[in-house]
Design a protein around this motif. Structure first.
Motif, PDB file in Angstrom:
ATOM      1  N   ASP B  32     -23.153  41.121  51.828  1.00 35.46           N
ATOM      2  CA  ASP B  32     -22.362  41.884  52.832  1.00 35.46           C
ATOM      3  C   ASP B  32     -23.085  42.681  53.319  1.00 35.46           C
ATOM      4  N   ASP B  33     -23.985  43.666  52.551  1.00 30.59           N
ATOM      5  CA  ASP B  33     -24.607  44.585  53.403  1.00 30.59           C
ATOM      6  C   ASP B  33     -26.052  44.108  54.226  1.00 30.59           C
ATOM      7  N   LYS B  36     -24.133  43.151  57.371  1.00 29.38           N
ATOM      8  CA  LYS B  36     -23.582  44.418  58.073  1.00 29.38           C
ATOM      9  C   LYS B  36     -24.810  44.778  58.853  1.00 29.38           C
ATOM     10  N   ASP B  40     -25.268  45.280  62.888  1.00 30.42           N
ATOM     11  CA  ASP B  40     -25.674  46.398  63.475  1.00 30.42           C
ATOM     12  C   ASP B  40     -26.769  46.291  64.427  1.00 30.42           C
ATOM     13  N   GLU B  97     -15.386  40.742  56.836  1.00 30.00           N
ATOM     14  CA  GLU B  97     -16.446  40.804  57.874  1.00 30.00           C
ATOM     15  C   GLU B  97     -16.131  41.309  59.068  1.00 30.00           C
ATOM     16  N   TYR B 100     -15.803  44.831  58.968  1.00 34.78           N
ATOM     17  CA  TYR B 100     -16.932  45.406  59.079  1.00 34.78           C
ATOM     18  C   TYR B 100     -17.622  45.445  60.550  1.00 34.78           C
ATOM     19  N   GLU B 101     -17.619  44.493  61.358  1.00 38.64           N
ATOM     20  CA  GLU B 101     -18.020  44.151  62.541  1.00 38.64           C
ATOM     21  C   GLU B 101     -17.294  45.409  63.503  1.00 38.64           C
ATOM     22  N   THR B 104     -18.663  48.660  62.853  1.00 32.92           N
ATOM     23  CA  THR B 104     -19.991  48.895  63.624  1.00 32.92           C
ATOM     24  C   THR B 104     -19.799  49.192  64.999  1.00 32.92           C
ATOM     25  N   VAL B 216     -14.725  49.240  52.330  1.00 32.90           N
ATOM     26  CA  VAL B 216     -14.605  49.014  53.743  1.00 32.90           C
ATOM     27  C   VAL B 216     -13.870  50.458  54.218  1.00 32.90           C
TER      28      VAL B 216
END
Lengths: 382, 640
Positions: B32-33, B36, B40, B97, B100-101, B104, B216
């Motif tokens: 995941d990291d 990300k 980013d 995901e 997270y997107e 960001t 999250v």
């Protein structure tokens, strides 16, 4: 201590009494002076409470703390008058054999109220947390639909909590006010997160209103000769205790407050009672006004929070991106108000609870002392 | 990066970097990291290229494209009735995901100076809206996961200790069980097995899911919503559990008014509820909070406090109500149980509520322990007073063991179990050491020595009891019965001490002394009763010629009447202990029968005389009827 010890001191005291009548008169004088002073202090303290400054609106958190302080001071003075250098036997004679147990009974009821109110502060704290969510959402610049939705959700939960029917801790009824939750899961996974079950942590049938009512029951002002002796400060202390408990219940949400009595049978001609009665009437008026609308309590900060929250809900309802500049500014003002209230709550709620606990412990201690004295003064068991 | 003019070379580098990032992004097995970071980077690179355009055209198209994709993903679930986390790990991670997107994008867009650019504003607006939708959804998912996968556990190790012996105290002392059933005491209860017994309150395999949701939400600054939901669900679970344990909320007023048997069982229940809730449930809850929220600093302990506050304070409240109550003697054992339980649990409580914010919980329980101590001492003292002041108007029929004696001895025989606690509490209490014993052999274990505080108090208690029994014996008109009564009762006392752990506290010397006491009373009885009877059989003039028939007749008659009188009276007397009864009969018999036999033997000529109502054997036999507790009168033996 066995029976023999009781006998000895009892007999000893009687012989003292016979020989020192003159001295007893002087003591009686002193006692009258003390009582008068006590009642003057009571009057002064309540007078001060009646004219609060801007920071301490009546029934605000800081005002309540001042009220609790007043209680503690009065109680200390009262205990001194009643118990210091007191012959225990005197307090077991009429009318004290009735008055003191009555006072102690009321004290026990007060303890339950203290606990209920302490728990009630938790629900205020919950409201604070919800308000903080709304604030953090609306503090974003620029405000968009996301922030507004977020704030609205929190605010609606907040309003639901404020308007919670005291009777039912779990908010099963107001799901229609929910933010359309539960449509997916039906009722299976009740969305407890939004409506954090606020079980009151008191016995199921317990009612704050009834408790207050039962403390008022049988409260009779002393008349005639009794009015100038010890029964008088006992009556005063009873009234103070009832008033403090009543004010707390009026301010803080706790279980079952419908039917909270609004009238105290305190005779108006008592000098020391003027300010207290005035306060009581003021608060009672407010209560009657709000009772019809259903509310969470008269706590000043909660009232202000409710107003701001409602305004903000209106704002969120009518919001359309990018938003009207004037409305945005108005909303910002309400957010600032909410922020201030939350700040006060953050600083004041825990100390308030601690303060109530202090009162609780004091009442317990004082009750124990009185019980000890009563025990000593009762006739020895043969 | 803002507004900087890039050369064409730079642009190529950026474009190349962009390709690399996209290629990397397509690989499987990304954490995941890492994903990300790549996203980013991708966004930033897009924005670099976008700045070369004045209107923000192509760069923003990329951003918009990303936004659209993530948005589609997120919004597609809105119309889907199934729960994402029920649909499998792939769905869940894809959803995350997408979130997270969006996150960001929101961060990136915010960082640019967006005020002038309308397109940026629109995108930001759209992104935050989608983000909020996702957060809302995640909250639902969280609640669903927590509820679906929670685990209850049965308190199987704890037996409800309402089966413990209950010593009932009432003024008549009649309802006392002299031989109480040997129920398991709290010592034997497998409560020590409980110890720190941590369970999974939520299935362990879903913890990572919960953590990922937490992550999250917190990263998007929706931590408060997470906490609200989490606390709400966990609090409800704890309340359900309390309901299983039947811990009720009781008002102080209700507790103070409660009658004894009800209160006793609730005190018992409190004792074992405390153990389970503190050592098992709350310990497990704390661990759950740490697992889920450990990465977010003080949030974990905040949530734990909110979840557990109400329950622990309810337990506290009951304890306080009990400590406040009138301190009747019968409460002592239950109070000691509560004291010991709380003393054992204080360390656990201190650990669970170790933060500043929860210090008030710790403090209240420490205060409560002190109160329990004070209450226990008060109950103990009330016990002593009750013994001294227990009065009787009428003598106890039959001279047997008095119920007060039974009550007191049964009561105190249960105290050695609590000797450590009692020694601690009674340390500074004054005691009337009327019954000092010097026991040279204290042994290495000082708490068991006969000079420890509990021993002193116990001896003081029995001393009070003895005084009281002595007063009661004075109610008998018949001196002999006084002695029987005292003999019976002191014998009972000694037996009770010898036959239990009390002997370790009273010591051998006390036992010896009291053996001597009841023996003394036995002797006194014999003297009081039989001296005068045997008097008739005395030979005033030993060694002289056989006595006159008339004298003999007189003596005989006198003896018979006295003997019959004694028989009539003393058959209704009672010596409950069979051994004691036997001993006294033998001792009496020896004296009386011997005297009679001697008497008859001295006057053989007159044996056949009809004034001799009883044979020696007859007398012997009748002595066996004494102290049976049922009155009889002598059936005349056949005249001969």
């Amino acid at each position: 201590m066995n029976a023999n010890e009781y006998q000895g001191s009892f007999l000893g005291r009687i012989s003292i009494r016979r020989n020192q009548v003159v001295v007893m008169d002087a003591i009686h004088e002193q006692e009258l002076e003390d009582i008068e002073l006590f009642q003057k202090h009571v009057s002064d303290r309540f007078s001060e409470l009646s004219s609060p400054s801007d920071d301490d609106a009546i029934l605000s958190i800081s005002w309540l703390r001042k009220l609790l302080d007043v209680f503690l001071c009065c109680e200390a003075e009262f205990e001194a008058i009643l118990l210091m250098d007191r012959d225990p036997y005197q307090l077991s004679k009429p009318p004290f054999d009735r008055l003191i147990p009555e006072l102690l009974d009321r004290a026990v009821k007060a303890l339950d109220i203290c606990n209920a109110v302490t728990n009630g502060v938790e629900s205020v704290r919950h409201c604070q947390k919800l308000a903080e969510i709304a604030i953090s959402a609306l503090d974003q610049k620029p405000i968009g639909d996301g922030e507004v939705k977020r704030a609205k959700r929190a605010l609606i939960t907040l309003m639901a909590a404020i308007n919670l029917d005291d009777k039912d801790g779990t908010n099963a009824k107001s799901t229609e006010r929910s933010w359309s939750f539960g449509r997916r899961s039906g009722n299976k996974d009740r969305v407890a997160g939004q409506f954090r079950s606020l079980s009151w942590q008191v016995a199921k049938n317990w009612s704050a209103a009834k408790q207050i009512q039962s403390t008022i029951y049988n409260l009779v002002a002393p008349r005639g000769a009794e009015a100038s002796g010890l029964p008088s400060p006992i009556y005063t202390m009873n009234v103070i205790m009832i008033f403090v408990m009543w004010a707390l219940v009026a301010a803080i949400p706790c279980q079952e407050r419908t039917g909270l009595p609004t009238h105290f049978p305190v005779p108006k001609q008592l000098n020391w009672a003027h300010s207290l009665i005035g306060l009581q009437e003021k608060i009672a008026d407010e209560w009657k006004k709000k009772e019809k609308k259903g509310m969470a309590g008269l706590l000043d900060e909660m009232q202000r929070m409710e107003k701001s929250a409602q305004s903000l809900i209106d704002f969120t309802d009518s919001f359309q991106f990018p938003g009207d500049a004037e409305k945005l500014q108005e909303a910002a003002g309400h957010v600032a108000e909410l922020t201030e209230i939350c700040r006060i709550m953050e600083q004041g709620l825990t100390p308030l609870q601690m303060h109530i606990r202090e009162v609780f412990h004091r009442i317990v201690r004082s009750r124990t002392e009185f019980l000890d004295v009563l025990e000593k003064g009762s006739l020895p068991v043969i | 990066m803002d507004g900087c003019q890039s050369t064409e070379g730079d642009l190529h580098v950026v474009a190349a970097a962009h390709h690399i990032v996209k290629a990397l992004g397509a690989t499987k097995n990304l954490t995941d990291d890492l994903r990300k970071i790549l996203i980013d980077l991708d966004t930033h690179l897009s924005m670099i290229t976008s700045n070369t355009d004045s209107g923000g055209g192509r760069g923003f198209v990329d951003v918009e494209e990303q936004l659209k994709q993530a948005e589609r993903k997120i919004l597609s679930w809105e119309s889907d009735p199934t729960m994402i986390w029920d649909s499998g790990p792939r769905e869940a991670s894809e959803y995350l995901e997408a979130v997270y997107e969006i996150q960001t994008l929101v961060d990136g867009l915010r960082r640019l100076s967006v005020h002038e650019n309308r397109k940026q504003k629109e995108l930001l607006h759209r992104a935050t809206s989608v983000l909020q939708t996702a957060m809302s959804r995640l909250e639902e998912e969280l609640i669903h996961v927590l509820v679906q996968h929670r685990q209850l556990f049965e308190p199987k190790h704890m037996s409800s200790r309402s089966t413990r012996r209950v010593v009932v105290y009432d003024d008549s002392f009649v309802s006392v069980d002299d031989e109480p059933a040997k129920e398991t005491s709290s010592r034997n209860c497998p409560s020590d097995e409980i110890g720190e017994y941590i369970v999974d309150l939520v299935r362990a395999d879903v913890i990572p899911d919960i953590k990922s949701i937490a992550k999250v939400m917190f990263t998007s600054n929706y931590g408060p919503e997470f906490c609200e939901a989490f606390i709400g669900v966990r609090k409800e679970a704890l309340e359900q559990y309390s309901a299983i344990l039947e811990t009720e909320e009781l008002g102080i007023e209700d507790v103070l008014k409660m009658e004894w048997t009800s209160m006793s069982s609730k005190m018992n229940k409190w004792t074992w509820s405390m153990k389970i809730i503190v050592q098992v449930y709350l310990a497990s809850e704390k661990r759950l909070c740490d697992l889920v929220l450990g990465d977010f600093g003080s949030v974990s302990s905040f949530c734990f406090l909110e979840i557990s506050k109400a329950t622990i304070l309810c337990l506290l409240n009951f304890g306080e109500a009990i400590a406040m109550g009138p301190h009747q003697p019968e409460k002592l054992l239950r109070l000691l149980d509560m004291y010991e339980t709380l003393a054992d649990l204080l360390r656990d409580i201190d650990t669970l509520f170790s933060e500043e914010a929860s210090s008030f919980v710790r403090l209240q329980f420490h205060v409560l322990l002190e109160r329990f101590g004070v209450s226990s001492i008060a109950a103990f003292e009330a016990f002593q007073v009750a013994i001294s002041s227990n009065g009787s108007l009428y003598p106890f029929p039959g001279g047997g063991v008095h119920p007060l004696n039974k009550y007191v001895m049964n009561y105190i025989s249960m105290l050695p179990e609590y000797c450590n606690t009692l020694n601690l509490l009674l340390k500074d209490q004054h005691v009337d050491v009327a019954d000092q014993v010097t026991d040279p052999d204290n042994g290495p274990n000082l708490s068991l020595s006969t000079s420890c505080p509990m021993s002193c108090h116990l001896r003081s208690i029995t001393s009070s009891l003895e005084s009281n029994l002595y007063r009661k014996s004075q109610l008998y008109k018949d001196e002999a019965l006084q002695h029987i009564f005292l003999m019976n009762n002191i014998h009972y006392l000694v037996q009770k001490v010898k036959g239990s752990e009390l002997r370790l506290f009273f010591g051998d010397e006390w036992i010896r002394k009291h053996n001597g006491k009841f023996q003394q009373h036995a002797n006194n009885y014999e003297r009081a009763t039989w001296s005068s009877v045997i008097c008739f059989l005395k030979d005033d003039n030993p060694g002289s010629s056989p006595v006159l028939k008339s004298t003999f007749k007189e003596q005989c008659r006198g003896f018979s009447i006295a003997f019959e009188e004694v028989y009539k009276t003393q058959t209704s007397w009672c010596i409950p202990d069979p051994q004691l009864r036997e001993d006294l009969r033998i001792s009496t018999s020896l004296k009386v029968v011997l005297a009679y036999r001697t008497f008859l033997g001295r006057n053989p000529a007159h044996i056949e005389d009809k004034c001799v109502k009883h044979t020696v054997e007859h007398v012997e036999k009748q002595l066996l009827d004494l102290f049976e507790g049922s009155p009889r009168s002598l059936r005349n033996s056949r005249r001969w």
